[in-house]
Scaffold this motif. Structure first.
Motif, short mmCIF file in Angstrom:
data_model
loop_
_atom_site.label_atom_id
_atom_site.label_comp_id
_atom_site.label_asym_id
_atom_site.label_seq_id
_atom_site.Cartn_x
_atom_site.Cartn_y
_atom_site.Cartn_z
N ILE A 59 -2.59 15.94 -19.56
CA ILE A 59 -1.99 15.67 -18.25
C ILE A 59 -2.77 14.53 -17.57
O ILE A 59 -2.20 13.58 -17.03
N LYS A 60 -4.08 14.62 -17.62
CA LYS A 60 -4.90 13.57 -16.98
C LYS A 60 -4.61 12.20 -17.63
O LYS A 60 -4.43 11.20 -16.92
N ALA A 61 -4.54 12.17 -18.96
CA ALA A 61 -4.29 10.90 -19.65
C ALA A 61 -2.95 10.31 -19.19
O ALA A 61 -2.84 9.11 -18.91
N THR A 62 -1.93 11.16 -19.09
CA THR A 62 -0.60 10.68 -18.67
C THR A 62 -0.64 10.20 -17.23
O THR A 62 -0.09 9.13 -16.91
N VAL A 63 -1.29 10.97 -16.38
CA VAL A 63 -1.37 10.60 -14.95
C VAL A 63 -2.06 9.24 -14.79
O VAL A 63 -1.58 8.36 -14.06
N LEU A 64 -3.16 9.04 -15.50
CA LEU A 64 -3.87 7.75 -15.38
C LEU A 64 -3.03 6.61 -15.95
O LEU A 64 -2.92 5.54 -15.34
N HIS A 66 -0.45 5.62 -13.50
CA HIS A 66 -1.01 4.88 -12.36
C HIS A 66 -1.33 3.43 -12.76
O HIS A 66 -1.19 2.53 -11.93
N PHE A 67 -1.77 3.23 -13.99
CA PHE A 67 -2.11 1.86 -14.41
C PHE A 67 -0.86 0.97 -14.45
O PHE A 67 -0.96 -0.24 -14.36
N LYS A 68 0.32 1.60 -14.61
CA LYS A 68 1.57 0.82 -14.67
C LYS A 68 1.98 0.31 -13.29
O LYS A 68 2.84 -0.55 -13.17
N VAL A 69 1.44 0.95 -12.22
CA VAL A 69 1.89 0.64 -10.85
C VAL A 69 1.39 -0.75 -10.44
O VAL A 69 0.25 -1.09 -10.67
N THR A 100 0.83 -1.21 0.00
CA THR A 100 0.00 0.00 0.00
C THR A 100 0.86 1.26 0.00
O THR A 100 0.65 2.17 -0.80
N PHE A 101 1.87 1.28 0.88
CA PHE A 101 2.69 2.49 0.96
C PHE A 101 3.60 2.65 -0.27
O PHE A 101 3.91 3.77 -0.68
N GLN A 102 3.97 1.54 -0.88
CA GLN A 102 4.72 1.65 -2.14
C GLN A 102 3.82 2.29 -3.21
O GLN A 102 4.26 3.08 -4.03
N GLU A 103 2.52 1.93 -3.17
CA GLU A 103 1.59 2.52 -4.14
C GLU A 103 1.39 4.02 -3.85
O GLU A 103 1.30 4.82 -4.77
N ILE A 157 4.26 10.26 -9.30
CA ILE A 157 3.54 10.60 -10.54
C ILE A 157 3.02 12.04 -10.47
O ILE A 157 3.17 12.83 -11.40
N GLU A 158 2.44 12.39 -9.32
CA GLU A 158 1.95 13.77 -9.17
C GLU A 158 3.10 14.77 -9.28
O GLU A 158 2.96 15.81 -9.93
N ASN A 159 4.22 14.44 -8.63
CA ASN A 159 5.37 15.37 -8.69
C ASN A 159 5.81 15.58 -10.13
O ASN A 159 6.01 16.70 -10.58
#
Ligand code: FEO
Length: 169
Positions: A158-163, A166-169, A50-53, A60-62
């Motif tokens: 930006i939203k597309a990249t952010v999502l 996240h899907f790669k995590v 969880t904390f790694q996520e 990703i946000e940074n």
């Protein structure tokens, strides 16, 4: 300010996942018997994942939101320390260190594990009390700031990249 259109809302979807993880660990904490070594280990493993996520989410946000926002504000000569400081503390890595320490308790007594359990509950409670408002600040303060300084199409990208990240995590 008017509600944020879904297409350019960069925070809500990833935050739904983060809030789901928070609910899961709060449930796990209540259900775990710290005297039972195998359940204790399972809890530590789940919490570490969880904390790694959470750390991946922050990175990703940074990289894909805050850095862009910071540069945009700098170009406009606008000072905003909240943007620069929003992920400056070490809370996530501190929590990961505490969880790694928990493994030492697997070879100790039931009382040691129960004591660690109390420490862990307090640490998670303190973390949660800051993490939920932190996400709210991103949604309520940074999202409008993004909408003020980026175009609709830029925010869609930006939203597309952010999502995608996240899907790669
Ligand atoms: Fe979305 Fe900085 O947590």
């Amino acid at each position: 300010m008017a509600p944020c259109p879904e297409e350019i809302d960069v925070f809500t979807v990833p935050h739904s996942r983060m809030k789901e993880l928070v609910c899961q660990y709060l449930d796990m904490l209540t259900a775990t018997n710290f005297s039972d070594v195998s359940k204790f280990i399972r809890l530590l493993e789940n919490l570490i994942r969880t904390f790694q996520e959470f750390i991946a989410h922050e990175q990703i946000e940074n990289q894909f939101i805050m850095k862009k926002l910071k540069h945009k504000l700098q170009a406009l000569r606008i000072q905003n320390t909240a943007v620069c400081n929003c992920h400056k503390d070490n809370k996530l890595t501190d929590m990961l260190s505490l969880l790694q320490d928990g493994y030492k308790c697997t070879k100790k007594t039931d009382a040691d594990r129960r004591n660690f359990g109390l420490q862990l509950k307090q640490a998670l409670q303190d973390f949660t009390e800051e993490f939920l408002p932190h996400m709210a600040e991103e949604e309520e303060v940074f999202q409008p700031l993004l909408m003020q300084h980026f175009t609709f199409d830029e925010l869609k990208q930006i939203k597309a990249t952010v999502l995608q990240q996240h899907f790669k995590v």
